[in-house]
Scaffold this active site. Structure first.
Site, PDB file in Angstrom:
ATOM      1  N   SER A 240       0.461  -1.208   0.053  1.00  0.00           N
ATOM      2  CA  SER A 240      -0.085   0.550  -0.026  1.00  0.00           C
ATOM      3  C   SER A 240       1.194   0.971   0.429  1.00  0.00           C
ATOM      4  O   SER A 240       0.493   2.002  -1.053  1.00  0.00           O
ATOM      5  CB  SER A 240      -1.553  -0.138   0.814  1.00  0.00           C
ATOM      6  OG  SER A 240      -0.026   0.028   2.158  1.00  0.00           O
ATOM      7  N   HIS A 270      -1.932  -8.932   1.964  1.00  0.00           N
ATOM      8  CA  HIS A 270      -1.391  -7.794   2.414  1.00  0.00           C
ATOM      9  C   HIS A 270      -2.417  -7.130   3.369  1.00  0.00           C
ATOM     10  O   HIS A 270      -2.920  -7.868   4.470  1.00  0.00           O
ATOM     11  CB  HIS A 270      -1.196  -6.483   1.187  1.00  0.00           C
ATOM     12  CG  HIS A 270      -0.802  -5.194   2.126  1.00  0.00           C
ATOM     13  ND1 HIS A 270      -0.148  -5.494   3.347  1.00  0.00           N
ATOM     14  CD2 HIS A 270      -0.670  -4.107   1.777  1.00  0.00           C
ATOM     15  CE1 HIS A 270      -0.139  -4.291   3.257  1.00  0.00           C
ATOM     16  NE2 HIS A 270       0.062  -3.363   2.330  1.00  0.00           N
ATOM     17  N   HIS A 316       5.958 -12.458   7.458  1.00  0.00           N
ATOM     18  CA  HIS A 316       6.376 -11.487   7.299  1.00  0.00           C
ATOM     19  C   HIS A 316       6.938 -11.142   5.856  1.00  0.00           C
ATOM     20  O   HIS A 316       8.240 -11.651   5.666  1.00  0.00           O
ATOM     21  CB  HIS A 316       6.154 -10.400   8.995  1.00  0.00           C
ATOM     22  CG  HIS A 316       6.351  -9.241   7.905  1.00  0.00           C
ATOM     23  ND1 HIS A 316       7.058  -8.010   7.783  1.00  0.00           N
ATOM     24  CD2 HIS A 316       5.215  -8.145   8.469  1.00  0.00           C
ATOM     25  CE1 HIS A 316       6.550  -6.906   7.836  1.00  0.00           C
ATOM     26  NE2 HIS A 316       5.392  -6.290   7.562  1.00  0.00           N
ATOM     27  N   ARG A 325       3.433  -4.471  17.133  1.00  0.00           N
ATOM     28  CA  ARG A 325       1.729  -3.963  16.279  1.00  0.00           C
ATOM     29  C   ARG A 325       0.885  -5.189  16.968  1.00  0.00           C
ATOM     30  O   ARG A 325      -0.509  -4.503  17.613  1.00  0.00           O
ATOM     31  CB  ARG A 325       1.127  -3.981  15.202  1.00  0.00           C
ATOM     32  CG  ARG A 325       2.760  -2.473  14.409  1.00  0.00           C
ATOM     33  CD  ARG A 325       2.712  -2.134  12.615  1.00  0.00           C
ATOM     34  NE  ARG A 325       2.916  -3.801  12.566  1.00  0.00           N
ATOM     35  CZ  ARG A 325       2.640  -3.318  10.887  1.00  0.00           C
ATOM     36  NH1 ARG A 325       1.990  -2.669  10.309  1.00  0.00           N
ATOM     37  NH2 ARG A 325       2.748  -5.154  10.763  1.00  0.00           N
ATOM     38  N   ASP A 371      -1.723  -8.358  11.839  1.00  0.00           N
ATOM     39  CA  ASP A 371      -3.387  -9.204  11.598  1.00  0.00           C
ATOM     40  C   ASP A 371      -3.645  -9.842  12.455  1.00  0.00           C
ATOM     41  O   ASP A 371      -5.158 -10.444  11.693  1.00  0.00           O
ATOM     42  CB  ASP A 371      -3.507  -9.393   9.734  1.00  0.00           C
ATOM     43  CG  ASP A 371      -2.581  -7.884   8.776  1.00  0.00           C
ATOM     44  OD1 ASP A 371      -3.444  -7.164   9.640  1.00  0.00           O
ATOM     45  OD2 ASP A 371      -2.669  -8.180   7.476  1.00  0.00           O
TER      46      ASP A 371
HETATM   47  N1  HAX Z   1       1.575 -19.993   6.640  1.00  0.00           N
HETATM   48  C1  HAX Z   1       2.125 -20.616   5.621  1.00  0.00           C
HETATM   49  N2  HAX Z   1       2.827 -20.628   4.989  1.00  0.00           N
HETATM   50  C2  HAX Z   1       3.439 -19.482   4.789  1.00  0.00           C
HETATM   51  C3  HAX Z   1       3.384 -18.637   5.736  1.00  0.00           C
HETATM   52  C4  HAX Z   1       1.941 -19.183   6.603  1.00  0.00           C
HETATM   53  N3  HAX Z   1       1.591 -17.863   7.942  1.00  0.00           N
HETATM   54  N4  HAX Z   1       3.671 -17.489   6.202  1.00  0.00           N
HETATM   55  C5  HAX Z   1       4.959 -17.976   5.172  1.00  0.00           C
HETATM   56  N5  HAX Z   1       4.279 -19.229   4.639  1.00  0.00           N
HETATM   57  C6  HAX Z   1       5.186 -19.591   3.515  1.00  0.00           C
HETATM   58  C7  HAX Z   1       4.823 -18.848   1.962  1.00  0.00           C
HETATM   59  O1  HAX Z   1       3.522 -19.583   1.368  1.00  0.00           O
HETATM   60  C8  HAX Z   1       6.260 -19.280   0.942  1.00  0.00           C
HETATM   61  O2  HAX Z   1       5.644 -20.705   0.752  1.00  0.00           O
HETATM   62  P1  HAX Z   1       6.168 -21.459  -1.203  1.00  0.00           P
HETATM   63  O3  HAX Z   1       7.655 -21.643  -0.569  1.00  0.00           O
HETATM   64  O4  HAX Z   1       5.453 -22.284  -1.552  1.00  0.00           O
HETATM   65  O5  HAX Z   1       5.453 -19.883  -1.975  1.00  0.00           O
HETATM   66  C9  HAX Z   1       7.050 -19.636   2.407  1.00  0.00           C
HETATM   67  O6  HAX Z   1       6.858 -20.370   3.381  1.00  0.00           O
HETATM   68  C10 HAX Z   1       7.779 -18.237   2.034  1.00  0.00           C
HETATM   69  O7  HAX Z   1       7.525 -17.031   2.244  1.00  0.00           O
HETATM   70  P2  HAX Z   1       8.121 -16.239   2.958  1.00  0.00           P
HETATM   71  O8  HAX Z   1       9.733 -16.228   1.884  1.00  0.00           O
HETATM   72  O9  HAX Z   1       8.765 -16.531   4.557  1.00  0.00           O
HETATM   73  O10 HAX Z   1       6.949 -15.011   2.896  1.00  0.00           O
HETATM   74  P3  HAX Z   1       6.703 -13.199   1.281  1.00  0.00           P
HETATM   75  O11 HAX Z   1       7.607 -12.790   1.953  1.00  0.00           O
HETATM   76  O12 HAX Z   1       7.026 -15.009   0.577  1.00  0.00           O
HETATM   77  O13 HAX Z   1       5.641 -13.871   2.240  1.00  0.00           O
HETATM   78  C11 HAX Z   1       3.213 -13.097   3.919  1.00  0.00           C
HETATM   79  C12 HAX Z   1       5.634 -12.403   3.168  1.00  0.00           C
HETATM   80  C13 HAX Z   1       3.253 -11.836   5.124  1.00  0.00           C
HETATM   81  C14 HAX Z   1       2.787 -12.653   1.938  1.00  0.00           C
HETATM   82  C15 HAX Z   1       3.248 -14.629   3.675  1.00  0.00           C
HETATM   83  O14 HAX Z   1       3.961 -14.682   5.017  1.00  0.00           O
HETATM   84  C16 HAX Z   1       2.242 -14.740   4.127  1.00  0.00           C
HETATM   85  O15 HAX Z   1       1.433 -15.461   3.362  1.00  0.00           O
HETATM   86  N6  HAX Z   1       1.383 -14.553   5.196  1.00  0.00           N
HETATM   87  C17 HAX Z   1       0.193 -14.825   5.704  1.00  0.00           C
HETATM   88  C18 HAX Z   1      -0.699 -13.497   4.669  1.00  0.00           C
HETATM   89  C19 HAX Z   1      -0.785 -13.184   6.231  1.00  0.00           C
HETATM   90  O16 HAX Z   1      -0.230 -12.477   6.909  1.00  0.00           O
HETATM   91  N7  HAX Z   1      -0.372 -11.091   4.612  1.00  0.00           N
HETATM   92  C20 HAX Z   1      -0.457 -10.141   6.051  1.00  0.00           C
HETATM   93  C21 HAX Z   1       1.520  -9.815   6.214  1.00  0.00           C
HETATM   94  C22 HAX Z   1       1.329  -8.256   7.037  1.00  0.00           C
HETATM   95  C23 HAX Z   1       0.880  -7.720   6.370  1.00  0.00           C
HETATM   96  O17 HAX Z   1       0.908  -6.909   5.199  1.00  0.00           O
HETATM   97  N8  HAX Z   1      -0.325  -6.855   6.635  1.00  0.00           N
HETATM   98  O18 HAX Z   1      -1.124  -5.940   5.850  1.00  0.00           O
END
Ligand code: HAX
Length: 433
Positions: A240, A270, A316, A325, A371
């Protein structure tokens, strides 16, 4: 106006500092960039500047150098309140100094003077509301305000570049002033009577939101202040903030830019994770018949992961510890409603899920992000329609992104235009060819 005066006093020295850095050291190397980063969502490529906040992977966010507990402790508060004025936070983000009571109240007064939302915004939202997600309504409302942009008007009248930040500050104050009313109307038109809310001039910005959304009592006013402060800024690389900055870098005004930022916030990886997270907690609660045992929750988490889905609210892209937070909201819930079933479940999830994610070994950060708990607080105080939750995130996020865009204009930050390569080029590069 206090913000205008404070920024005017600082900007010349900042411009000189940036000029010296970029003129004398433009060839200094910041970091190396790998193929993994180029093909991996630009993770950790250090290519943006913000002096407003910084996320340390091992510590979490600092807003203008202050940790979350320091921000909560040191910002001025309304009498009898546990949480600070959001106006004080906006002063801190923009000016970079901890405000006095008077300075925080001066921002609150600026907002009061600019809070009237044009009737056509309500009329328009009412027409599209039945088919639209609250985030679509929010983004469209911000976009519909674009015709009032002072920046766009002044730009076409012919404004000097070093004056760009002035109408950007005006637009930012005009926009942020209206957000509690717009958000409360979105809530009302989607889930309540559809009445147009009216802010009370006796209340601060966040307390007005609490009242207009129909929740009485001091505790929810404090939850609102806390929520908006915590969601305001998380450095510049998140979707964002980055989208808002990117769009504004083409000299689009703040309405175009922030509306785009909201569209990025609406993605489940996000901001939308906050609604997904509460939905997940409620589903666990329903399927397991209340607050489960540790073992039941472990099994449920494994089954969920094995079905190929992510646990919302965990992980994250930058952080490698529990998000401060998250911790601030968990502490609030523990203090005010320790017996609430959904809070108890969220606390148990915090105990169990990181352990499971670690065992699974995929997520780089198994800890909770902001979140994972925010919806639990809203749900407890009666704001239970969870597809509204990302709107709350957006109201807070407006504070950080507008502050960043005002400074980007003040420092003459240029059009953003990174370079793309083809896969073949990367393959050749990887082969040393
Ligand atoms: N549950 C299961 N698997 C997860 C995970 C979770 N909460 N978080 C990461 N992983 C997985 C990823 O999907 C990825 O899998 P693949 O290799 O199969 O694609 C692997 O672990 C490596 O990911 P990462 O490098 O640790 O994480 P990224 O930097 O790619 O992504 C995310 C960060 C926040 C998007 C990710 O942790 C996620 O999807 N979390 C759940 C959704 C979430 O909570 N989003 C909000 C984040 C905070 C924010 O921006 N708020 O607005």
């Amino acid at each position: 106006m206090i913000l205008h005066d404070k920024l005017s006093a600082q900007i010349p020295a900042w411009r000189a500092r940036v000029k010296a850095l970029t003129q004398d050291h433009s060839e200094a190397v910041v970091d190396r960039v790998t193929v993994g980063q180029v093909y991996g969502g630009m993770r950790d490529i250090k290519s943006l500047v913000s002096d407003i906040s910084y996320v340390d992977p091992a510590e979490g966010i600092r807003l203008r150098g202050y940790t979350i507990p320091e921000v909560i402790r040191q910002l001025p508060k309304p009498s009898g309140a546990e949480m600070p004025y959001v106006g004080g936070l906006y002063y801190l983000l923009l000016v970079g100094e901890m405000p006095t009571d008077e300075q925080a109240l001066a921002v609150e007064d600026e907002w009061k003077a600019r809070s009237v939302v044009p009737q056509h915004i309500f009329d328009f939202l009412r027409v599209i509301a039945p088919m639209a997600h609250p985030m679509q309504l929010f983004s469209q409302a911000v976009l519909a305000l674009q015709s009032s942009s002072l920046f766009t008007r002044k730009y076409h009248e012919g404004m000097k570049k070093d004056e760009y930040w002035l109408p950007m500050l005006e637009d930012s104050l005009n926009l942020t002033a209206k957000l509690p009313t717009i958000a409360a109307f979105i809530y009302n038109v989607k889930y309540r009577t559809g009445a147009v809310p009216h802010p009370d001039p006796e209340l601060d910005w966040a307390a007005n939101f609490a009242r207009m959304v129909g929740v009485d009592g001091k505790e929810y006013e404090d939850v609102s202040r806390l929520y908006f402060i915590l969601h305001s800024d998380h450095e510049l690389g998140n979707v964002s903030a980055h989208v808002t900055h990117l769009v504004a870098s083409s000299l689009s005004d703040i309405y175009y830019a922030f509306s785009a930022g909201l569209n990025g916030l609406a993605g489940p990886l996000h901001g939308l994770a906050n609604q997904e997270c509460l939905a997940w907690l409620l589903e666990v609660h329903k399927k397991l018949g209340g607050v489960p045992t540790r073992e039941q929750l472990r099994q449920y988490t494994w089954d969920w992961l094995n079905s190929g889905r992510v646990i919302p609210g965990y992980g994250h892209a930058v952080l490698r510890v529990p998000d401060p937070r998250f911790v601030a909201q968990l502490e609030f819930a523990k203090k005010h409603f320790p017996d609430d079933e959904i809070y108890r479940l969220a606390a148990l999830v915090f105990d169990v899920v990181p352990e499971v994610l670690k065992e699974q070994g995929k997520a780089k950060n198994p800890a909770p992000n902001v979140d994972a708990i925010s919806g639990t607080l809203q749900y407890h105080y009666g704001v239970r329609e969870f597809d509204f939750y990302t709107v709350l995130f957006g109201v807070g996020r407006a504070l950080g992104v507008t502050a960043n865009v005002v400074w980007a204009r003040a420092l003459g930050q240029p059009l953003e235009r990174p370079k793309s390569l083809t896969t073949k080029m990367l393959e050749e590069l990887a082969d040393g060819g």
